[in-house]
Design a protein around this motif. Structure first.
Motif, short mmCIF file in Angstrom:
data_model
loop_
_atom_site.label_atom_id
_atom_site.label_comp_id
_atom_site.label_asym_id
_atom_site.label_seq_id
_atom_site.Cartn_x
_atom_site.Cartn_y
_atom_site.Cartn_z
N GLY A 235 3.19 1.67 5.21
CA GLY A 235 2.30 1.33 4.11
C GLY A 235 0.85 1.28 4.56
N GLY A 236 0.13 2.40 4.40
CA GLY A 236 -1.29 2.42 4.72
C GLY A 236 -1.64 3.00 6.07
N ARG B 289 4.76 3.26 -6.71
CA ARG B 289 3.37 3.70 -6.61
C ARG B 289 3.31 5.22 -6.65
N GLU C 232 0.80 -1.22 0.00
CA GLU C 232 0.00 0.00 0.00
C GLU C 232 0.84 1.27 0.00
N THR D 113 7.88 0.17 -4.02
CA THR D 113 7.13 -0.72 -3.14
C THR D 113 7.10 -2.12 -3.70
N GLY E 70 1.12 6.85 -1.32
CA GLY E 70 0.52 5.62 -0.83
C GLY E 70 -0.97 5.64 -1.10
N GLN E 71 -1.60 4.47 -1.06
CA GLN E 71 -3.05 4.40 -1.26
C GLN E 71 -3.80 5.15 -0.18
N VAL E 72 -3.15 5.37 0.95
CA VAL E 72 -3.80 6.04 2.08
C VAL E 72 -4.22 7.47 1.74
N PRO F 253 0.91 -7.15 0.90
CA PRO F 253 0.23 -6.17 1.75
C PRO F 253 0.87 -6.05 3.13
N THR F 254 0.75 -4.88 3.72
CA THR F 254 1.33 -4.62 5.03
C THR F 254 0.86 -5.60 6.09
N VAL G 215 -9.20 6.10 -3.14
CA VAL G 215 -8.25 5.02 -2.87
C VAL G 215 -7.80 4.32 -4.15
#
Length: 347
Positions: free
Chosen positions: A169-170, A230, A140, A145, A315-317, A149-150, A215
């Motif tokens: 990550g996230g 990313r 994420e 990256t 990040g996706q966050v 997943p984290t 997201v």
């Protein structure tokens, strides 16, 4: 909230602000450190003189501990480490782990060495070399990256190594901090969340680009430098994804020339770094040329505010962030939320 990370580096809270190129300058680093977290100054995009001046600028703002992010494959990484020691910096962090001999040289010089990893085997390798802690970034996370997943990667690494693990990550709030601690981590590291603070010097127009994304507003691509990265899905990124390899190579040649002028890195050193990238990451020459894009494209966006010319590592966050608190407000909020979650669970 005191963990092994706090004891290791001397900070009040187990919260790390990552060293983001052209983002984590003296202002953001000092604001994070003064608020009780571990601020990381981005040193990889600075010349040695600029790095020395930036370290002193942080020192003028706070006497709290902080770190500096270095490039593990930089030809002068040991000399830069010695500069950190002379200037009283405690932590040397790395986006990609340096070689074993570099780790040992830096530790002999008195530095706390904290590389970032994206796989269990990498964590095991650097742990055997004697690093003091590892930042473990899941898929994420923004910038370079991996694919795991984290939530899967962090407990896997915690079980594999006997040293403080910092989850990345996230993460954006106290719930994430509690989750990381429950998985065995000693703290969390956040990049995008600290980029989106009032203490960040990133132009307002660029912050607005992040805040308006959902997201699904990021993409992982190799077209920027040959390594999965990313970034926000901007018009420029969409164009690069469609562009043929010769056009990207020519763009990279121009970017390499611009980076050479801006960084004062001699051409022979840049060539040696390119050769090291080919050996260490298995990149072809066209991909090595593409790697020259990254520093200048980051500078265009994060310094000059040109989202049409620069890339936006994210990040996706970013898709669940909607405000710009100060670093002090952010860290205090994260800690308060974490304590409230822990109290609720205990009750």
């Amino acid at each position: 909230m005191r963990t092994a990370l706090c004891e290791l580096v001397g900070v009040r809270y187990p919260v790390v602000q990552t060293g983001m190129g052209y983002v984590s300058g003296p202002e953001l680093t000092a604001a994070t450190a003064a608020a009780g977290g571990l601020g990381i100054l981005a040193g990889a995009t600075l010349s040695p003189v600029e790095l020395r001046d930036a370290i002193r600028a942080v020192r003028e703002r706070t006497d709290a501990p902080f770190g500096v992010n270095l490039r593990g494959d930089a030809p002068d990484v040991v000399e830069r480490g010695e500069l950190l020691v002379r200037e009283g910096v405690r932590v040397a962090s790395f986006a990609l782990a340096p070689r074993e001999r570099v780790v040992r040289r830096l530790k002999d010089a008195g530095l706390i060495v904290v590389p970032s990893v994206g796989a269990r085997r990498h964590a095991e390798k650097v742990a055997a070399w004697g690093v003091d802690a590892v930042v473990v970034q899941g898929a994420e996370g923004g910038g370079h990256t991996g694919a795991v997943p984290t939530s899967i990667l962090v407990p896997q690494v915690v079980d594999a190594v006997d040293l403080p693990v910092i989850a990345a990550g996230g993460f954006r709030d106290g719930r994430g901090l509690v989750a990381a601690l429950a998985q065995g981590a000693a703290g969390i590291a956040m990049g995008t969340r600290f980029l989106l603070t009032s203490d960040s010097t990133v132009p307002d127009a660029v912050k607005a680009e992040y805040l308006r994304r959902g997201v699904d507003g990021t993409v992982v691509t190799r077209v920027l430098d040959g390594v999965p990265q990313r970034v926000l899905r901007t018009e420029l990124v969409e164009r690069l994804l469609r562009e043929r390899a010769p056009a990207r190579a020519w763009r990279s040649v121009r970017a390499a020339s611009a980076f050479h002028r801006a960084s004062d890195i001699p051409w022979p050193d840049m060539v040696r770094e390119g050769l090291a990238m080919r050996r260490g990451q298995g990149l072809g020459w066209s991909q090595v040329l593409m790697a020259a894009n990254t520093p200048m494209m980051l500078r265009a966006s994060m310094v000059e505010g040109r989202t049409d010319l620069g890339t936006l590592a994210s990040g996706q966050v970013a898709g669940v962030i909607d405000d710009l608190p100060s670093c002090k407000e952010l860290i205090e909020r994260v800690v308060a939320e974490a304590e409230a979650v822990l109290a609720r669970l205990a009750g």
